[in-house]
Design an enzyme around this catalytic site. Structure first.
Site, mmCIF file in Angstrom:
data_model
loop_
_atom_site.group_PDB
_atom_site.id
_atom_site.type_symbol
_atom_site.label_atom_id
_atom_site.label_comp_id
_atom_site.label_asym_id
_atom_site.label_seq_id
_atom_site.Cartn_x
_atom_site.Cartn_y
_atom_site.Cartn_z
ATOM 1 N N HIS A 10 0.889 -1.107 0.000
ATOM 2 C CA HIS A 10 -0.289 -0.035 0.032
ATOM 3 C C HIS A 10 1.383 1.539 0.120
ATOM 4 O O HIS A 10 1.309 1.692 1.291
ATOM 5 C CB HIS A 10 -1.144 -0.241 1.599
ATOM 6 C CG HIS A 10 -2.064 -0.979 1.145
ATOM 7 N ND1 HIS A 10 -1.966 -2.642 1.637
ATOM 8 C CD2 HIS A 10 -2.524 -1.321 1.381
ATOM 9 C CE1 HIS A 10 -2.652 -3.541 1.610
ATOM 10 N NE2 HIS A 10 -3.543 -2.711 1.476
ATOM 11 N N GLU B 104 -17.451 -3.273 25.074
ATOM 12 C CA GLU B 104 -17.080 -4.788 25.051
ATOM 13 C C GLU B 104 -15.732 -4.769 24.219
ATOM 14 O O GLU B 104 -14.163 -4.695 24.774
ATOM 15 C CB GLU B 104 -17.413 -5.663 24.810
ATOM 16 C CG GLU B 104 -18.993 -5.766 25.867
ATOM 17 C CD GLU B 104 -19.856 -5.259 24.948
ATOM 18 O OE1 GLU B 104 -19.842 -4.150 24.008
ATOM 19 O OE2 GLU B 104 -20.821 -5.316 26.419
ATOM 20 N N HIS C 126 -3.869 3.476 -3.527
ATOM 21 C CA HIS C 126 -3.741 3.102 -2.037
ATOM 22 C C HIS C 126 -3.420 1.642 -1.739
ATOM 23 O O HIS C 126 -2.510 1.215 -0.785
ATOM 24 C CB HIS C 126 -5.778 2.815 -1.719
ATOM 25 C CG HIS C 126 -6.314 1.784 -0.934
ATOM 26 N ND1 HIS C 126 -5.511 2.438 0.835
ATOM 27 C CD2 HIS C 126 -6.175 0.339 -0.081
ATOM 28 C CE1 HIS C 126 -5.723 1.295 1.477
ATOM 29 N NE2 HIS C 126 -6.238 -0.006 1.190
ATOM 30 N N HIS D 268 -28.069 -14.461 24.862
ATOM 31 C CA HIS D 268 -26.917 -13.988 26.337
ATOM 32 C C HIS D 268 -26.460 -15.081 26.869
ATOM 33 O O HIS D 268 -25.287 -15.684 28.491
ATOM 34 C CB HIS D 268 -27.850 -13.494 28.023
ATOM 35 C CG HIS D 268 -28.253 -11.843 27.970
ATOM 36 N ND1 HIS D 268 -29.360 -12.384 26.157
ATOM 37 C CD2 HIS D 268 -28.035 -10.789 28.424
ATOM 38 C CE1 HIS D 268 -29.089 -10.120 26.562
ATOM 39 N NE2 HIS D 268 -28.377 -9.787 27.574
#
Lengths: 666, 666
Positions: free
Chosen positions: A29, A409, A260, A471
């Site tokens: 890149h 999280e 890129h 859950h």
């Protein structure tokens, strides 16, 4: 030569090294290194506090290339400023097997690579963790020893990833003012213009989370310098929006997605040579330019010597504590404290959920190990991660030891990676086991980098009950065990829990997940044993009364079921042994003889775990029965669920008998 | 009775039903339903276009309770407005095994539950997907058939999760002005005050991504109504910041985290009765209040009848297309088109990467199936997901069929879930296989809900080469196979790729992941077979020349290695068969006889997959050799990597010979 001309040629060195290396590898890149060369040149030649000859200097500024695909930017900087690990030969070997110059920066491959980046959004969040660690260490060891900046370059990719919002909001809330993020605002993503998919006002977004923001021309060296100085003086974290041209200098491809992620091609590189008046051959860096860079690399030598002197003059106890924390050694008192605690457990035989046992273990550990930094993603009372020693960390109190990460999280996991990378701290953080799915990209990086991060994951099966299938983890133990270099511990009682905690803390190069129950469990390790039995990964927790006919392998909450099933089978005249399996990965590391002895020769082997079977062939043959889950869980009270899904003592006994009968039939 | 009094008692019905159900279950979250009762009452009694007696009316407004822990809010609303699935008995059975009223709303349990929520941030992103689907369907079928709002209630948890930023930025960019999000701004999370972990100015954050925002008192019915009307008139998506009290009405616990996730207790409930002047018993709803609610539930009956009439009057072809798309049936022409394409492949035997084969298959599919909506998380050219038929979707062109999701893998997955839930469209979206880690929470929900979403995951092994270990999946096939109800396809060539695509499209209740190579592969299915062989999950792709001594099981790019190893072994006098395994999950569903025949009786079985072994006991015994990965990959050219990690024809041959020798030694 003017300062501006000098800057220009130094920056162009990065551009050509990057173009040449990508061209040679025929892969890579070039766009970002060419576009961000001016930012990086100003930062590394005039501001970054680092010493290439002492790359692990604890008080160095941290630099994180969050846009990791632009790795040649980092490798160029490390080579040019004089890091010994990155030679010109290494740069010529860019992206080749065995080279230090991997496709993306890989932590551990070379000094100066502060973290592994590539998966977008991780680097900027690691940087937040490093900046947090700096403030925490500063509060502990003082300005003389810890006082540095954390810089990061992030692209649009990093800022579009959701994790970046978690990082930004957290950093703003914590007022991490020594964090400075350059946004390489080049308006281009792989698919084309950023307009295709985004129209966010990034400055407004950062400001909404309490950041200082600046906007500059990312090719104007003096503007870059001015912005860095303003950022350094801010009482908030700073985002500097740098308008840049991706592939700056390439006459036809500049400013497009063509530059890129592909080599420019010889023709475009030659055209760039002409455009930038760069007459030198591939990989050829004129000595006067290299000298400028090497001189820049020496800039902080004095600062480092002064720091060393301050360290020498630091009061012995503080200095010892600092050195030990930086080395990552555990305090001497830990083993004794754990042994004493295990004796107490053997006496008291508590009936407790392992999440509670974890809290009890942490109460012991946090009392002896001052470098632990606890936390939870807004489930503190459920995860049981806060102990009496851990005051909350806040923008006003960095001497705290407990982080309220918020409902973030993924951010928590990547921030913990950043803290572990920084050094001097041992982070642990918690949520429900099912939400390891949210943390997974960062957990994988803990493993790939080999970091001591401890994931405290409670509510580890259908045993959590009424919250239901969203859950209830069923596939998560298997999915985590699948990650290379990751210990998944599932302790069966309070004794195993503290043993697993000890192993996690001692494991310097492998992260750990502790899978812990919501529901209460009886003590299964009734006698005191000084030895950490969990170290073996699997061990016989109860022998058979005679030559065993049945072996039951179980983990965590199912070990007590296995013990009851053993009693029932013994009563029926079938000698049965029970093997507790707190950690598959540690078992795999044992000798063949040990493994073979633990598997044993009983006619029947059964595995029991309130989860899917995948991975259990470590212990079971294809035809051996397994008592566990076959699909998603359900909402209901715990007893109903274990009954409904057939994870019961009766089911184990009957599976053993059925299997015995089948074998006897031949 | 004033309008205000009527509102108050309707809202209080929700409060008491929620308190009572949580109390009875001794488990659940009363705080949100009590706090958001006013918002929900105004929405459901005055604005929401829905017909409880015809809950699947395609043009209904969608309502997503993103804060899924507040499930009793939704169950109360469904019961009160007259949805037959949710009776008072069901509410009394809240959180009990087998009830429709699970701990969190579970899609499929009852009509009116538009999506499964609980994992935070998913619902709001599903809502974005629904709002996008509405615009796409509107562009296809016109205002008469598709013209509805999507409403969502989100809490601080949803807004802190990173995925929400992906959702917000995407919705703002797409100007999804029929999306209206209520932020239940109660200032409380589980750990305590939001101030512990966040200080984001949410309105400024949403505005930075092009949203309209409003701020109101979330307990003022007229303010809520006024805000909804303003939002409906906006040309942008709207976020209404509603200041609320969590646990509104509970005298001592209101406004604290104590009311978030635990029963209030009899004492507090009684005190709430007094405070709210509610003399009724538990679960007792006075008939006049129930009548008010049921009348509100009838509000859209006429609108629905009018819609039915418009549908009847729609031109037959458009109507047929609409009906078929809503039913989810595939167009009749697909099978023939695929058969023709397979014949062409058998003739041409292309050598192509399976990502390219996927593009070729999609070119056929998208030509016949107009309801596919493609996309990529900014890797369009690498994922090969855009075909000639798929113009980009944008705020200016919802008749497009291709979504530039930006660098938002997680958001993409949850938006696709929302589109699939909406109905009428078949979404597929792409990134690199390693980044399924980023999508995983949403992929799990595709599986739990049983949605037809196709994940196109390219760059599926170390075969991607130089990008290195951060980009090379090794554990991801195992980790995805671990998710219940999820097909993981790894086709070996162009023919298998189109067969897998066909299976994914036909799979109405199970999502699919296609794992595809970056590198070119030869054709392994050289002869035309009308039958979709991948349907069996595993099949013999090449027989042995005699009674087989060796069976090689392989997937994807390793099937061609297996075929070469077969040739070598045959040349050495060892009859060898090769089984291609495009899908473990479909193989598991076959008859015992089929499975047994495919496993076969050859002396030696070998598995080959450029990934970890976990899960391969479906085919292998413990001692059978496996050629694959044992840890993370590395950066380097593809050929070097396969050689370095020992995944070669020679390695397969030598493993077979070694195993044979060992068996012969006995």
């Amino acid at each position: 030569m003017t300062q501006s001309e000098k800057h220009e040629r130094m920056a162009n060195t990065i551009r050509f090294l990057s173009m040449d290396a990508v061209e040679q590898a025929n892969s890579g890149h070039p766009g970002l290194p060419m576009g961000a060369a001016d930012i990086a040149t100003v930062l590394f030649s005039r501001y970054l506090k680092h010493d290439p000859k002492n790359p692990n200097w604890p008080d160095r500024d941290r630099f994180v290339l969050s846009a990791g695909h632009g790795s040649m930017l980092l490798y160029s900087l490390l080579y040019l400023t004089g890091y010994e690990d990155i030679t010109l030969d290494e740069i010529r070997s860019f992206r080749q097997l065995g080279s230090k110059t991997a496709g993306h920066p890989e932590y551990g491959h070379a000094a100066g690579i502060e973290t592994t980046t590539g998966p977008l959004g991780q680097g900027i969040t690691n940087a937040v963790g490093m900046a947090l660690a700096e403030r925490l260490m500063n509060a502990r060891y003082g300005e003389d020893l810890v006082d540095h900046y954390t810089y990061s370059i992030a692209g649009d990719g990093c800022l579009m990833e959701g994790i970046s919002q978690e990082a930004i909001a957290f950093a703003g809330h914590m007022k991490l003012n020594k964090l400075i993020v350059f946004w390489d605002n080049n308006g281009i993503t792989i698919d084309g213009s950023v307009d295709l998919s985004d129209s966010t006002d990034q400055r407004a977004r950062f400001e909404a989370s309490g950041w200082n923001t600046l906007a500059i021309d990312g090719h104007d060296a003096e503007a870059i310098a001015d912005a860095i100085e303003k950022a350094q003086a801010s009482d908030k974290p700073t985002m500097i929006a740098c308008t840049t041209e991706i592939g700056r200098g390439a006459p036809t491809k500049v400013g497009t997605n063509k530059v890129h992620g592909s080599p420019l091609g010889a023709e475009e590189i030659n055209a760039t040579r002409k455009a930038l008046s760069w007459p030198h051959e591939s990989f050829d860096i004129p000595s006067e330019i290299l000298d400028d860079w090497r001189l820049a690399g020496l800039r902080s030598t004095k600062a480092r010597a002064a720091w060393e002197e301050r360290l020498q003059n630091t009061e012995a106890e503080l200095r010892g504590a600092f050195d030990r924390a930086i080395r990552g050694d555990l305090p001497g008192g830990l083993e004794t404290a754990i042994a004493d605690y295990k004796k107490k457990l053997a006496d008291e035989k508590p009936k407790a959920a392992t999440r509670k046992s974890s809290e009890m273990a942490l109460e012991v550990i946090n009392g002896v190990v001052p470098e632990t930094i606890g936390g939870s993603a807004d489930l503190t009372g459920s995860n049981n991660t806060k102990t009496s020693q851990t005051d909350p960390v806040s923008a006003e109190n960095f001497s705290g030891r407990y982080v309220y990460y918020g409902i973030r999280e993924h951010g928590m996991a990547a921030i913990m990676n950043g803290m572990a990378l920084h050094g001097g701290l041992i982070p642990y953080g918690a949520t429900f086991l099912v939400f390891t799915d949210y943390c997974r990209p960062a957990m994988r990086l803990s493993s790939l980098m080999g970091l001591r991060v401890v994931y405290v994951m409670t509510h580890d099966s259908i045993g959590l009950g009424e919250d239901g299938p969203t859950h209830q983890p069923v596939e998560h133990l298997a999915a985590l065990r699948a990650i290379p270099n990751h210990y998944v511990f599932r302790p069966a009682d309070a004794c195993e829990t503290v043993e697993c905690w000890q192993l996690a803390l001692e494991s310097r190069d492998t992260p750990s997940t502790l899978a812990l129950t919501r529901q209460g469990l009886p003590t299964v390790r009734v006698d005191f044993e000084d030895e950490n039995m969990c170290r073996y990964g699997a061990y016989e927790v109860e022998t058979a009364s005679a030559e065993p006919v049945v072996t039951i392998f179980a983990t965590g909450s199912e070990v007590s079921l296995a013990l009851k099933a053993r009693e029932a089978l013994e009563a029926k005249g079938q000698p049965t042994r029970v093997v507790s399996v707190p950690c598959f990965e540690l078992f795999e590391k044992q000798s063949d003889a040990y493994k073979s002895a633990i598997r044993g020769n009983s006619k029947v082997r059964i595995g029991v775990e309130a989860a899917i079977r995948q991975g259990w062939d470590l212990f079971l043959d294809r035809d051996d029965p397994f008592i566990g889950m076959n699909g998603f869980g359900a909402s209901g009270p715990i007893d109903d669920l274990f009954e409904h899904f057939g994870i019961t003592v009766d089911a184990i006994v009957s599976a053993a008998e059925k299997r015995l009968a089948a074998l006897d039939r031949g």
